[in-house]
Design a protein around this motif. Structure first.
Motif, mmCIF file in Angstrom:
data_model
loop_
_atom_site.group_PDB
_atom_site.id
_atom_site.type_symbol
_atom_site.label_atom_id
_atom_site.label_comp_id
_atom_site.label_asym_id
_atom_site.label_seq_id
_atom_site.Cartn_x
_atom_site.Cartn_y
_atom_site.Cartn_z
ATOM 1 N N TRP A 35 52.587 23.768 62.308
ATOM 2 C CA TRP A 35 52.202 24.963 61.657
ATOM 3 C C TRP A 35 52.808 25.114 60.591
ATOM 4 O O TRP A 35 53.912 24.717 60.289
ATOM 5 C CB TRP A 35 53.044 26.312 62.175
ATOM 6 C CG TRP A 35 53.064 27.794 62.379
ATOM 7 C CD1 TRP A 35 53.720 28.081 61.089
ATOM 8 C CD2 TRP A 35 51.953 28.691 62.803
ATOM 9 N NE1 TRP A 35 53.496 29.341 60.568
ATOM 10 C CE2 TRP A 35 52.699 29.535 61.414
ATOM 11 C CE3 TRP A 35 50.914 28.734 63.027
ATOM 12 C CZ2 TRP A 35 51.263 30.894 61.871
ATOM 13 C CZ3 TRP A 35 49.797 29.692 63.089
ATOM 14 C CH2 TRP A 35 50.883 30.687 62.860
ATOM 15 N N GLU A 332 44.625 25.805 61.726
ATOM 16 C CA GLU A 332 44.764 27.397 61.425
ATOM 17 C C GLU A 332 44.164 27.664 60.450
ATOM 18 O O GLU A 332 44.198 27.111 59.258
ATOM 19 C CB GLU A 332 46.607 26.946 61.457
ATOM 20 C CG GLU A 332 47.299 28.131 60.741
ATOM 21 C CD GLU A 332 48.918 28.238 60.580
ATOM 22 O OE1 GLU A 332 49.689 28.830 59.992
ATOM 23 O OE2 GLU A 332 49.293 26.756 61.008
ATOM 24 N N TRP A 334 44.267 31.455 57.499
ATOM 25 C CA TRP A 334 44.626 32.801 56.859
ATOM 26 C C TRP A 334 43.951 33.039 56.019
ATOM 27 O O TRP A 334 43.247 32.679 55.500
ATOM 28 C CB TRP A 334 45.893 32.306 55.880
ATOM 29 C CG TRP A 334 47.168 31.837 56.770
ATOM 30 C CD1 TRP A 334 47.593 31.304 58.159
ATOM 31 C CD2 TRP A 334 48.357 30.984 56.475
ATOM 32 N NE1 TRP A 334 48.558 30.879 58.595
ATOM 33 C CE2 TRP A 334 48.917 30.386 56.787
ATOM 34 C CE3 TRP A 334 49.008 31.638 54.901
ATOM 35 C CZ2 TRP A 334 50.560 30.456 56.706
ATOM 36 C CZ3 TRP A 334 50.130 30.783 54.266
ATOM 37 C CH2 TRP A 334 51.274 30.473 55.647
ATOM 38 N N GLU A 340 39.150 41.503 57.269
ATOM 39 C CA GLU A 340 40.325 39.654 57.407
ATOM 40 C C GLU A 340 39.986 40.119 59.668
ATOM 41 O O GLU A 340 39.585 38.835 60.014
ATOM 42 C CB GLU A 340 42.134 40.370 57.891
ATOM 43 C CG GLU A 340 42.065 40.241 56.217
ATOM 44 C CD GLU A 340 43.371 41.133 55.417
ATOM 45 O OE1 GLU A 340 43.510 41.850 56.418
ATOM 46 O OE2 GLU A 340 44.390 40.182 54.259
ATOM 47 N N ASP A 341 39.731 41.345 60.408
ATOM 48 C CA ASP A 341 39.771 41.745 61.834
ATOM 49 C C ASP A 341 38.664 40.995 61.841
ATOM 50 O O ASP A 341 39.093 40.344 63.126
ATOM 51 C CB ASP A 341 40.249 42.734 61.886
ATOM 52 C CG ASP A 341 41.391 43.666 61.785
ATOM 53 O OD1 ASP A 341 42.196 42.970 61.384
ATOM 54 O OD2 ASP A 341 41.455 44.714 61.116
ATOM 55 N N ILE A 344 39.654 37.224 62.168
ATOM 56 C CA ILE A 344 40.161 36.804 62.689
ATOM 57 C C ILE A 344 39.233 36.277 64.200
ATOM 58 O O ILE A 344 39.468 35.543 65.319
ATOM 59 C CB ILE A 344 41.301 37.483 62.605
ATOM 60 C CG1 ILE A 344 41.621 36.656 61.251
ATOM 61 C CG2 ILE A 344 42.026 36.361 63.685
ATOM 62 C CD1 ILE A 344 43.055 37.514 60.429
ATOM 63 N N ARG A 353 43.186 29.034 65.449
ATOM 64 C CA ARG A 353 44.059 30.041 65.316
ATOM 65 C C ARG A 353 43.776 30.783 63.745
ATOM 66 O O ARG A 353 44.060 30.230 62.698
ATOM 67 C CB ARG A 353 45.256 29.919 65.180
ATOM 68 C CG ARG A 353 46.618 30.544 65.409
ATOM 69 C CD ARG A 353 47.721 29.650 65.324
ATOM 70 N NE ARG A 353 48.161 28.504 65.221
ATOM 71 C CZ ARG A 353 48.887 27.265 64.982
ATOM 72 N NH1 ARG A 353 49.658 27.953 66.451
ATOM 73 N NH2 ARG A 353 49.377 26.330 64.539
ATOM 74 N N ARG A 355 45.092 34.135 60.964
ATOM 75 C CA ARG A 355 45.997 35.032 60.598
ATOM 76 C C ARG A 355 45.724 35.348 59.719
ATOM 77 O O ARG A 355 44.978 35.800 58.317
ATOM 78 C CB ARG A 355 47.793 34.144 60.078
ATOM 79 C CG ARG A 355 48.586 35.023 59.888
ATOM 80 C CD ARG A 355 49.946 34.004 59.075
ATOM 81 N NE ARG A 355 50.451 35.054 58.317
ATOM 82 C CZ ARG A 355 51.793 34.391 57.905
ATOM 83 N NH1 ARG A 355 51.844 33.932 57.755
ATOM 84 N NH2 ARG A 355 52.758 35.457 57.215
#
Length: 375
Positions: A35, A332, A334, A340-341, A344, A353, A355
């Motif tokens: 992370w 990861e 971002w 965005e949704d 993701i 993953r 965010r």
């Protein structure tokens, strides 16, 4: 590979980034924590803590690293601005010398600098002239902030390069499955067919001043249209800047200074707000067109009174977003600047993953276009 050898290889690559341009081995970035905790979201924008700089900040800061020259990413009032030479020139043109940073630091693509313990360089983003991804190395982790980008070919800027990384911060302007956009060459052919079909009319095409205008000109030239193009006065300075960086655009003429009859049967490029303004009504029997990825949505075209939508975007569409996120190898992602949704959710299906950053202040393409007119 022994740890000492691994570190020596990484150091060699970073010291000689020009020689390794386009080849950033994944093995140099793994081995740290999964992370990335050294990038923070602050009211001013995305902040690199160990380097003490912001990326495309929304407010004036001490040190801003700018991905490209659009006004929602490049804002005035910073003390130090780092960016590509082209982006810095665009900022000076649009803002004036005094407002485009008290000091400017130009970085060529692949040129590495150290800011504290962070090693920073810029990689091509393929969005507009000078657009860049911000690549940061810290504690054997690599984070890449894409800014705006596209994967489609564009003769007016350096194409996007995939940089393997641990964290990828991506835009998502067209982050919905409905946005699978057509080939730009098809859209240009459609426009030129209409020009031939209605030789007595003038086709006025709305396009914003930075990036879309120049790409549209280049695509028209590639499509075989070599007649003079007529430009609204607000578009000419940026075209001149592009040509100063070696981007040939062919013969351009001022539509503002032209007589009405001269433009009949021709193609006129203008800011989006001008095509619905009385400025366009002075053109001989205009066919109103608008070049934008948003023209993929029929309701948007209809709402803006567009007779001929030209679906050409300077952003990655849905398939390109997924392809790029996967190609980086990032564990990861971002997501910011758009839908965005949905992205993701799709990344989760790919075991990546995600965010949502939910950064405010970055406008969508057509909203940005309106601001370019008055800038």
């Amino acid at each position: 590979m022994p740890e000492k050898v691994r570190e020596d290889v990484c150091s060699l690559v970073l010291r000689n980034a020009h020689a390794f341009r386009g080849f950033f081995p994944r093995s140099c970035t793994t081995g740290g924590e999964d992370w990335v905790d050294w990038l923070e979201l602050k009211p001013e924008g995305l902040f690199c803590v160990p380097g003490a700089f912001y990326i495309d900040p929304l407010q004036p800061v001490a040190h801003a690293v700018i991905t490209h020259g659009h006004s929602d990413h490049a804002r005035p009032g910073h003390e130090l601005v780092t960016g590509t030479p082209e982006t810095l020139a665009i900022m000076r043109l649009r803002m004036g010398e005094g407002r485009a940073g008290q000091a400017q630091q130009a970085l060529a693509y692949g040129e590495v600098i150290s800011i504290g313990d962070v090693q920073l360089w810029l990689a091509p983003a393929g969005h507009v002239l000078g657009s860049a991804q911000v690549v940061m190395e810290y504690r054997r982790q690599r984070a890449v902030v894409s800014g705006d980008y596209k994967r489609a070919p564009d003769p007016t800027c350096v194409p996007f390069e995939v940089v393997p990384c641990d964290l990828f911060v991506t835009e998502a302007t067209f982050g919905l499955p409905v946005f699978r956009l057509p080939d730009p060459a098809h859209e240009i052919a459609k426009l030129l067919h209409d020009v031939r079909l209605f030789p007595e009319r003038t086709h006025v095409v709305g396009c914003y001043a930075l990036g879309k205008c120049q790409r549209l000109i280049a695509l028209l030239r590639e499509g075989g249209y070599h007649d003079p193009l007529w430009l609204h006065g607000a578009l000419l300075p940026m075209c001149n800047l592009y040509e100063s960086f070696g981007i040939s655009l062919g013969e351009l003429r001022s539509a503002t200074a032209a007589k009405k009859g001269e433009m009949r049967g021709g193609i006129v490029l203008a800011p989006p707000s001008a095509i619905a303004d009385r400025w366009a009504r002075r053109l001989p029997d205009p066919v109103v067109c608008l070049a934008s990825g948003w023209m993929h949505v029929r309701q948007r075209a209809k709402a803006r009174g567009v007779e001929l939508p030209v679906v050409i975007s300077d952003h990655a569409d849905w398939d390109a977003l997924l392809e790029t996120c996967q190609a980086t190898g990032a564990k990861e992602i971002w997501v910011t600047h758009g839908r965005e949704d949905a992205l993701i959710y799709a990344l989760g299906k790919m075991q990546i993953r995600g965010r949502a950053l939910r950064l405010l202040g970055y406008e969508e393409e057509d909203e940005q276009a309106e601001q370019e007119v008055s800038a």
